[in-house]
Design a protein around this motif. Structure first.
Motif, PDB file in Angstrom:
ATOM      1  N   THR A  49    -131.514  30.903 -29.680  1.00 47.92           N
ATOM      2  CA  THR A  49    -131.285  30.586 -31.083  1.00 47.92           C
ATOM      3  C   THR A  49    -129.814  30.753 -31.436  1.00 47.92           C
ATOM      4  O   THR A  49    -129.223  29.933 -32.125  1.00 47.92           O
ATOM      5  CB  THR A  49    -132.140  31.496 -31.986  1.00 47.92           C
ATOM      6  N   VAL A  50    -129.216  31.827 -30.945  1.00 49.48           N
ATOM      7  CA  VAL A  50    -127.803  32.087 -31.230  1.00 49.48           C
ATOM      8  C   VAL A  50    -126.915  31.055 -30.554  1.00 49.48           C
ATOM      9  O   VAL A  50    -125.969  30.538 -31.145  1.00 49.48           O
ATOM     10  CB  VAL A  50    -127.434  33.515 -30.766  1.00 49.48           C
ATOM     11  N   ASP A 172    -130.879  19.944 -36.431  1.00 51.48           N
ATOM     12  CA  ASP A 172    -131.474  20.813 -37.437  1.00 51.48           C
ATOM     13  C   ASP A 172    -130.489  21.927 -37.759  1.00 51.48           C
ATOM     14  O   ASP A 172    -129.514  22.150 -37.032  1.00 51.48           O
ATOM     15  CB  ASP A 172    -132.779  21.421 -36.920  1.00 51.48           C
ATOM     16  N   GLY A 173    -130.800  22.664 -38.828  1.00 53.14           N
ATOM     17  CA  GLY A 173    -129.920  23.746 -39.227  1.00 53.14           C
ATOM     18  C   GLY A 173    -129.660  24.744 -38.117  1.00 53.14           C
ATOM     19  O   GLY A 173    -128.526  25.156 -37.886  1.00 53.14           O
ATOM     20  N   LYS A 174    -130.696  25.121 -37.396  1.00 49.85           N
ATOM     21  CA  LYS A 174    -130.545  26.127 -36.329  1.00 49.85           C
ATOM     22  C   LYS A 174    -129.671  25.623 -35.193  1.00 49.85           C
ATOM     23  O   LYS A 174    -129.123  26.413 -34.421  1.00 49.85           O
ATOM     24  CB  LYS A 174    -131.912  26.544 -35.789  1.00 49.85           C
ATOM     25  N   ASP A 175    -129.543  24.297 -35.083  1.00 47.54           N
ATOM     26  CA  ASP A 175    -128.665  23.733 -34.063  1.00 47.54           C
ATOM     27  C   ASP A 175    -127.202  23.781 -34.483  1.00 47.54           C
ATOM     28  O   ASP A 175    -126.307  23.525 -33.669  1.00 47.54           O
ATOM     29  CB  ASP A 175    -129.038  22.270 -33.784  1.00 47.54           C
ATOM     30  N   ILE A 176    -126.956  24.112 -35.764  1.00 40.85           N
ATOM     31  CA  ILE A 176    -125.596  24.082 -36.309  1.00 40.85           C
ATOM     32  C   ILE A 176    -124.997  25.477 -36.405  1.00 40.85           C
ATOM     33  O   ILE A 176    -123.833  25.683 -36.087  1.00 40.85           O
ATOM     34  CB  ILE A 176    -125.598  23.389 -37.696  1.00 40.85           C
ATOM     35  N   SER A 177    -125.809  26.458 -36.834  1.00 43.35           N
ATOM     36  CA  SER A 177    -125.285  27.822 -36.901  1.00 43.35           C
ATOM     37  C   SER A 177    -126.423  28.823 -37.045  1.00 43.35           C
ATOM     38  O   SER A 177    -127.519  28.493 -37.496  1.00 43.35           O
ATOM     39  CB  SER A 177    -124.306  27.997 -38.074  1.00 43.35           C
ATOM     40  N   LEU A 178    -126.122  30.052 -36.671  1.00 44.83           N
ATOM     41  CA  LEU A 178    -127.061  31.155 -36.816  1.00 44.83           C
ATOM     42  C   LEU A 178    -127.447  31.361 -38.272  1.00 44.83           C
ATOM     43  O   LEU A 178    -128.593  31.685 -38.591  1.00 44.83           O
ATOM     44  CB  LEU A 178    -126.430  32.436 -36.258  1.00 44.83           C
ATOM     45  N   GLU A 179    -126.464  31.181 -39.190  1.00 45.97           N
ATOM     46  CA  GLU A 179    -126.752  31.372 -40.612  1.00 45.97           C
ATOM     47  C   GLU A 179    -127.840  30.418 -41.095  1.00 45.97           C
ATOM     48  O   GLU A 179    -128.713  30.810 -41.883  1.00 45.97           O
ATOM     49  CB  GLU A 179    -125.486  31.158 -41.447  1.00 45.97           C
ATOM     50  N   TYR A 180    -127.808  29.176 -40.644  1.00 43.56           N
ATOM     51  CA  TYR A 180    -128.858  28.239 -41.045  1.00 43.56           C
ATOM     52  C   TYR A 180    -130.214  28.683 -40.497  1.00 43.56           C
ATOM     53  O   TYR A 180    -131.244  28.533 -41.155  1.00 43.56           O
ATOM     54  CB  TYR A 180    -128.548  26.827 -40.544  1.00 43.56           C
ATOM     55  N   ALA A 181    -130.202  29.220 -39.281  1.00 43.65           N
ATOM     56  CA  ALA A 181    -131.466  29.685 -38.703  1.00 43.65           C
ATOM     57  C   ALA A 181    -132.059  30.784 -39.563  1.00 43.65           C
ATOM     58  O   ALA A 181    -133.268  30.810 -39.822  1.00 43.65           O
ATOM     59  CB  ALA A 181    -131.223  30.184 -37.276  1.00 43.65           C
ATOM     60  N   ALA A 182    -131.207  31.720 -40.033  1.00 44.76           N
ATOM     61  CA  ALA A 182    -131.694  32.793 -40.901  1.00 44.76           C
ATOM     62  C   ALA A 182    -132.068  32.265 -42.268  1.00 44.76           C
ATOM     63  O   ALA A 182    -133.104  32.631 -42.832  1.00 44.76           O
ATOM     64  CB  ALA A 182    -130.622  33.877 -41.021  1.00 44.76           C
ATOM     65  N   HIS A 881    -118.893  30.848 -35.286  1.00 49.33           N
ATOM     66  CA  HIS A 881    -120.169  31.265 -34.704  1.00 49.33           C
ATOM     67  C   HIS A 881    -120.099  32.742 -34.327  1.00 49.33           C
ATOM     68  O   HIS A 881    -119.244  33.160 -33.527  1.00 49.33           O
ATOM     69  CB  HIS A 881    -120.494  30.413 -33.482  1.00 49.33           C
ATOM     70  N   ALA A 882    -121.016  33.524 -34.877  1.00 46.70           N
ATOM     71  CA  ALA A 882    -120.902  34.983 -34.817  1.00 46.70           C
ATOM     72  C   ALA A 882    -120.819  35.545 -33.408  1.00 46.70           C
ATOM     73  O   ALA A 882    -120.182  36.571 -33.203  1.00 46.70           O
ATOM     74  CB  ALA A 882    -122.069  35.611 -35.566  1.00 46.70           C
ATOM     75  N   TYR A 883    -121.442  34.910 -32.428  1.00 47.93           N
ATOM     76  CA  TYR A 883    -121.417  35.470 -31.084  1.00 47.93           C
ATOM     77  C   TYR A 883    -120.592  34.629 -30.112  1.00 47.93           C
ATOM     78  O   TYR A 883    -120.678  34.792 -28.905  1.00 47.93           O
ATOM     79  CB  TYR A 883    -122.845  35.696 -30.579  1.00 47.93           C
ATOM     80  N   SER A 884    -119.757  33.768 -30.692  1.00 40.70           N
ATOM     81  CA  SER A 884    -118.794  33.050 -29.861  1.00 40.70           C
ATOM     82  C   SER A 884    -117.705  34.011 -29.405  1.00 40.70           C
ATOM     83  O   SER A 884    -117.353  34.968 -30.097  1.00 40.70           O
ATOM     84  CB  SER A 884    -118.162  31.909 -30.666  1.00 40.70           C
ATOM     85  N   ALA A 885    -117.150  33.734 -28.230  1.00 38.51           N
ATOM     86  CA  ALA A 885    -116.033  34.538 -27.728  1.00 38.51           C
ATOM     87  C   ALA A 885    -114.806  34.402 -28.621  1.00 38.51           C
ATOM     88  O   ALA A 885    -113.893  35.229 -28.549  1.00 38.51           O
ATOM     89  CB  ALA A 885    -115.687  34.110 -26.304  1.00 38.51           C
ATOM     90  N   HIS A 886    -114.797  33.377 -29.485  1.00 37.68           N
ATOM     91  CA  HIS A 886    -113.630  33.105 -30.326  1.00 37.68           C
ATOM     92  C   HIS A 886    -113.888  33.396 -31.801  1.00 37.68           C
ATOM     93  O   HIS A 886    -113.207  32.858 -32.677  1.00 37.68           O
ATOM     94  CB  HIS A 886    -113.187  31.650 -30.139  1.00 37.68           C
ATOM     95  N   TYR A 887    -114.868  34.254 -32.072  1.00 39.16           N
ATOM     96  CA  TYR A 887    -115.188  34.614 -33.458  1.00 39.16           C
ATOM     97  C   TYR A 887    -114.092  35.511 -34.045  1.00 39.16           C
ATOM     98  O   TYR A 887    -113.590  35.249 -35.139  1.00 39.16           O
ATOM     99  CB  TYR A 887    -116.539  35.321 -33.472  1.00 39.16           C
ATOM    100  N   THR A 888    -113.706  36.542 -33.333  1.00 44.28           N
ATOM    101  CA  THR A 888    -112.636  37.441 -33.783  1.00 44.28           C
ATOM    102  C   THR A 888    -111.689  37.800 -32.632  1.00 44.28           C
ATOM    103  O   THR A 888    -111.132  38.890 -32.598  1.00 44.28           O
ATOM    104  CB  THR A 888    -113.203  38.745 -34.394  1.00 44.28           C
ATOM    105  N   ASP A 889    -111.507  36.876 -31.703  1.00 45.11           N
ATOM    106  CA  ASP A 889    -110.726  37.225 -30.514  1.00 45.11           C
ATOM    107  C   ASP A 889    -109.233  37.375 -30.786  1.00 45.11           C
ATOM    108  O   ASP A 889    -108.502  37.899 -29.941  1.00 45.11           O
ATOM    109  CB  ASP A 889    -110.961  36.201 -29.388  1.00 45.11           C
ATOM    110  N   GLN A 890    -108.758  36.945 -31.945  1.00 47.32           N
ATOM    111  CA  GLN A 890    -107.338  37.122 -32.261  1.00 47.32           C
ATOM    112  C   GLN A 890    -107.076  38.361 -33.124  1.00 47.32           C
ATOM    113  O   GLN A 890    -105.926  38.742 -33.323  1.00 47.32           O
ATOM    114  CB  GLN A 890    -106.801  35.875 -32.975  1.00 47.32           C
ATOM    115  N   THR A 891    -108.128  38.990 -33.647  1.00 46.30           N
ATOM    116  CA  THR A 891    -107.936  40.038 -34.645  1.00 46.30           C
ATOM    117  C   THR A 891    -107.245  41.277 -34.097  1.00 46.30           C
ATOM    118  O   THR A 891    -106.372  41.857 -34.755  1.00 46.30           O
ATOM    119  CB  THR A 891    -109.280  40.425 -35.293  1.00 46.30           C
TER     120      THR A 891
END
Length: 921
Positions: A49-50, A172-182, A881-891
């Motif tokens: 799902t993620v 579908d929403g779940k195919d676009i982002s985790l937030e849509y799935a929730a 995407h919350a669990y992408s390697a590039h979600y906060t990789d620059q922070t």
């Protein structure tokens, strides 16, 4: 997005609603267990799902509508560089790629700009939607698209929308982002196709957050309930022109030619506009009814979702450019770091847009920062020029009191009819709601219609004797340049194509809203500055600092400043230009009032001092010098106050021990500095005792209660004649916020130890303070025990970073969604150095606490000698995407002050490429 955005409808749940809520919570729990607990089948289902929404970044895909193949090359941080053979293919691919990474963010923001958040999040967003529909951003954006924008801009917007929709097709929403799935477990919402107007409307949201002094206009009016005219003037001192330099220094308005010129110009004549505004029909105090009305209006404004800022409060930025004669490369260096709300994902999106061969068919070779949902590049560089932006802060909004009579409003003794329209708001999980929007003939919407109480309390409002009888009260209307159709979107593409100063200024002429300070450098060794924007001209005697009487047409805007009259600089003799929200031009050299509420120049002057120190020392400035300047965290207010604090004789040993932390301190606010922690706590308590406790409840922190005198006083209150008042403002919006306006307030009275502002009443624990040193001593004591409570008694463990922390919150379901979902979407904390009004502006609100409120949302340094030696960093990462390697990789790197390599040339891009995706027709 706002803190009150939720994933639920906001309705009281019935039996079916409770079942759906339990089902949603169960889903989230199972998903978390699957992600972190490794449940067999559940683990596969949860992880799938993620990962379902993660973008394809390798191989090839077919996109209907492309005329030729497009290469999307991503580096190790997931930052895309797009290569195409036509303009339309380039922007179509941009739409597709941004949707891959950020569509949920794009979708939420377009619902915000169009006043349709309730469609996604339910009845909790109806009030916000009502307000946004009243302003009608999407209606203005549609009119811009239909009537104002060039044919080429429309073509690019259409191509971008086509790319976004190509990504959405069949998903579908779940195919676009985790937030849509929730979200799908509480709402049947399905994403809709993207339109060109969705992109144009984004500029309205950007303009709203960067709108200027509306908050100051309201705050000054609210202050009149407890403070007199002189006291309010004390809290809004004049800009220190003699100490902090303006942006433009070598130009002047020429009253003979009616234009702004580089050089001395001609002396201004009697036509210079007065800076002594009247507002409120000449009143010096706002009546109680209007107090309540303005307070309620502020609450409505404060709840409006932010797009890129902090609802107009504290938004700043740094940018500066140094000419080649002072750099090690011999060509200009340009730096920029806009200060905005900390958001996750970052408001900025890094990318490059490259034509494989630049020609009339394909005109772009540009790289930099843009917004997800908008084509083009907003800040960055192309093959020949680089540019940056900071908020100019010019006043482009005015509030008007309107006398309502029957079904119309009064203007010059006549009753005019409102223009009305009906807006239907669709609500997820609830019934639709229809509202009626009323506007004056000037296109000013009645903001007071959005709160029933605003109309009621308006019945009590009074102004001077020349005003019409209040009757049923006064309404509040908004005049704002962004509510008139413009062509700012044209400017984005013109900037991206510009190859020299003339073309840059032509692009700036189209950048009507928001008004930004634009800095410039080119490969031919020129630097420059231009103030763009649609900036109103007000009637003589009206400076826009207070609400104006709408019933008198002489208070209406009389026109707009011409492009030829706007301040600029080109290759100034001093060899550098600094913009950091300070005054643009000396008031004696310009006939128009741009605003009465500039930033006070603390950051800009510090940057200027750092540049001049390097130049006068005979050194040349490097790219890394520019980076180091961005990280400067010296506290200018500490330099002013600490010497006074160290002279105070402190009796309490524990407080004296804390005082000793300040001995030998170099005034830098490093994250590990105990001295910075103690000073900032002392500064916060000085502000509270000297000013905060004397402000009206509408400006103080919500829930903080005081016994105050029922009438205005700055001295000790009579304990037998006090009333209990509790603050009403959110902590990150309250006053005194501790910014450089307050630096200037304190600077004005620091050498007047018996000034009335230094008086504070006695409390159960403290005797009254009758002068500066007594108040400072009390503030040091309060700071000592505050930090003891927060950080512990052992001062060896104290550090500024433990107080001054950054949390990155996903700006929708990560704010007030279910706790488990917040855990999944949010990140942090990071312990930061820097502070308020420092160059490394990790802002905090002194009235509310020490947490980081806004940040340098990105940093860049452009090397005009070799673009491949430029550097950049984003606050979070490329992905939403919350669990992408590039979600906060620059922070982490951002927090340490590091910058990433910024590849531009084809050779450098190829060398840094990790993944290549080919989009085929």
């Amino acid at each position: 997005m706002p803190p009150n955005t939720t994933a639920s409808s906001g309705q009281k749940p019935g039996k079916s609603g409770r079942k759906k809520g339990r089902k949603a919570r169960l889903f989230l729990i199972v998903l978390v267990l699957a992600l972190f607990g490794g449940v067999a089948y559940g683990g596969y289902w949860g992880v799938s799902t993620v990962r379902a929404s993660f973008p394809q970044t390798k191989g090839s895909l077919t996109l209907d509508g492309l005329s030729g193949p497009v290469d999307v090359k991503r580096d190790g941080n997931g930052i895309p560089q797009i290569y195409a053979s036509s303009d339309e293919d380039l922007f179509m691919a941009q739409g597709y790629v941004q949707a891959q990474d950020r569509f949920y963010e794009m979708d939420v923001r377009r619902h915000m700009t169009s006043g349709r958040l309730s469609e996604m999040f339910g009845s909790g967003q109806v009030k916000n939607d009502e307000f946004l529909r009243t302003m009608g951003w999407d209606r203005v954006a549609k009119e811009e698209y239909d009537k104002k924008l060039s044919a080429s801009t429309k073509k690019y917007l259409q191509a971008y929308a086509k790319g976004v929709n190509a990504y959405l097709k069949g998903k579908d929403g779940k195919d676009i982002s985790l937030e849509y799935a929730a979200l799908g477990f509480t709402n049947d919402y399905q994403p809709q196709e993207w339109t060109p107007v969705d992109s144009v409307a984004w500029l309205k949201a950007m303009a709203w957050d960067l709108r200027g002094n509306m908050q100051d206009e309201i705050d000054r009016s609210l202050m009149t309930s407890r403070l007199g005219p002189k006291q309010i003037a004390d809290l809004y001192p004049e800009y220190p022109y003699s100490r902090n330099k303006t942006i433009t220094q070598e130009g002047q308005y020429d009253s003979v030619t009616g234009s702004y010129v580089q050089g001395s110009g001609t002396t201004l004549g009697s036509g210079t506009q007065s800076t002594a505004g009247t507002g409120l029909a000449g009143n010096t105090t706002a009546p109680n009814g209007l107090q309540s009305q303005l307070s309620k209006l502020y609450n409505v404004l404060d709840n409006v979702p932010t797009a890129v800022g902090v609802n107009g409060n504290g938004i700043g930025s740094n940018s500066w450019v140094v000419a080649g004669k002072y750099t090690i490369t011999g060509k200009p260096l340009l730096a920029n770091d806009p200060h905005l709300s900390a958001s996750l994902p970052s408001v900025w999106y890094q990318m490059g847009l490259h034509c494989t061969s630049v020609s009339s068919k394909c005109q772009y070779d540009v790289s930099g920062y843009t917004f997800a949902g908008m084509p083009g590049v907003v800040i960055g560089h192309n093959q020949e020029i680089a540019w940056g932006m900071t908020n100019s802060g010019v006043d482009v909004t005015d509030l008007y009191l309107e006398k309502i009579t029957g079904e119309g409003y009064e203007r010059d003794g006549k009753v005019l009819p409102f223009t009305t329209r009906r807006e239907t708001i669709k609500v997820a999980g609830g019934a639709d709601k229809t509202i009626v929007v009323r506007e004056t003939k000037d296109g000013m919407p009645l903001l007071s219609d959005r709160d029933d109480e605003l109309v009621k309390v308006g019945k009590k409002a009074t102004v001077d004797s020349g005003a019409p009888d209040r009757g049923d009260g006064y309404a509040i209307a908004l005049r704002w340049t962004a509510l008139d159709p413009g062509n700012s979107m044209d400017a984005v593409f013109q900037l991206d194509r510009a190859s020299n100063w003339t073309e840059f200024r032509t692009a700036a002429a189209s950048f009507d809203v928001p008004s930004q300070n634009l800095i410039y450098a080119d490969t031919n060794n020129h630097i420059g500055y231009q103030l763009p924007g649609k900036i109103p001209i007000r009637a003589k005697g009206d400076d826009g600092s207070l609400p104006s009487p709408g019933w008198d047409s002489k208070y209406q805007w009389t026109g707009y400043i011409k492009q030829s009259e706007l301040p600029y600089e080109y290759d100034p003799k001093r060899g550098y230009i600094v913009t950091a929200n300070q005054a643009v031009v000396d008031k004696d050299k310009y006939p128009y009032t741009l605003t009465t509420d500039w930033g006070y120049g603390t950051r800009s002057q510090r940057i200027t001092d750092l540049i001049e120190a390097k130049i006068k020392g005979g050194g040349k400035i490097s790219t890394d010098d520019m980076r180091q300047m961005q990280l400067d965290d010296s506290s200018e207010i500490a330099k002013l106050i600490v010497p006074k604090l160290l002279k105070i004789d402190v009796a309490d040993k524990n407080v004296r021990d804390a005082q000793k932390l300040l001995e030998g301190w170099d005034y830098t606010q490093d994250a590990d500095s105990a001295a910075a922690a103690y000073f900032n706590a002392t500064w916060r308590n000085i502000l509270k005792l000297a000013f905060g406790n004397k402000l009206p409840k509408e400006l103080r922190v919500k829930g903080q209660c005081l016994n105050v005198a029922p009438v205005d006083t700055t001295g000790p209150a009579d304990e037998n004649q006090t009333v209990r008042e509790c603050g009403q403002r959110e902590a990150d919006q309250a006053q005194p916020d501790g910014g450089d306006r307050w630096f200037e307030v304190v600077r004005k009275i620091i050498d007047d130890p018996n000034n009335d502002w230094w008086k504070a009443p006695k409390t159960r624990l403290d005797k009254a303070a009758d002068n500066r040193d007594e108040l400072f001593a009390r503030a040091m004591k309060d700071a000592r025990w505050e930090l003891t409570a927060k950080l512990g008694k052992d001062m060896d463990t104290w550090s500024w970073g433990r107080l001054h922390r950054l949390f990155l919150k996903n700006q929708t379901l990560g704010t007030e969604g279910p706790g488990v979902l917040q855990y999944m979407l949010n990140r942090g904390p990071w312990k930061l150095g820097g502070g308020e009004a420092t160059v490394n502006a990790t802002g905090w609100n002194a009235a509310g606490g020490y947490g980081v409120v806004w940040v340098p949302s990105m940093r860049m340094v452009v090397n005009l000698d070799d673009f491949d030696k430029s550097k950049w960093i984003n606050l979070s990462g490329a992905s939403g995407h919350a669990y992408s390697a590039h979600y906060t990789d620059q922070t982490d790197k951002w927090a340490k002050g590091e910058l990433l390599p910024w590849s531009f040339s084809g050779k450098a891009v190829d060398k840094s490429t990790s993944d290549t995706l080919v989009l085929k027709p």
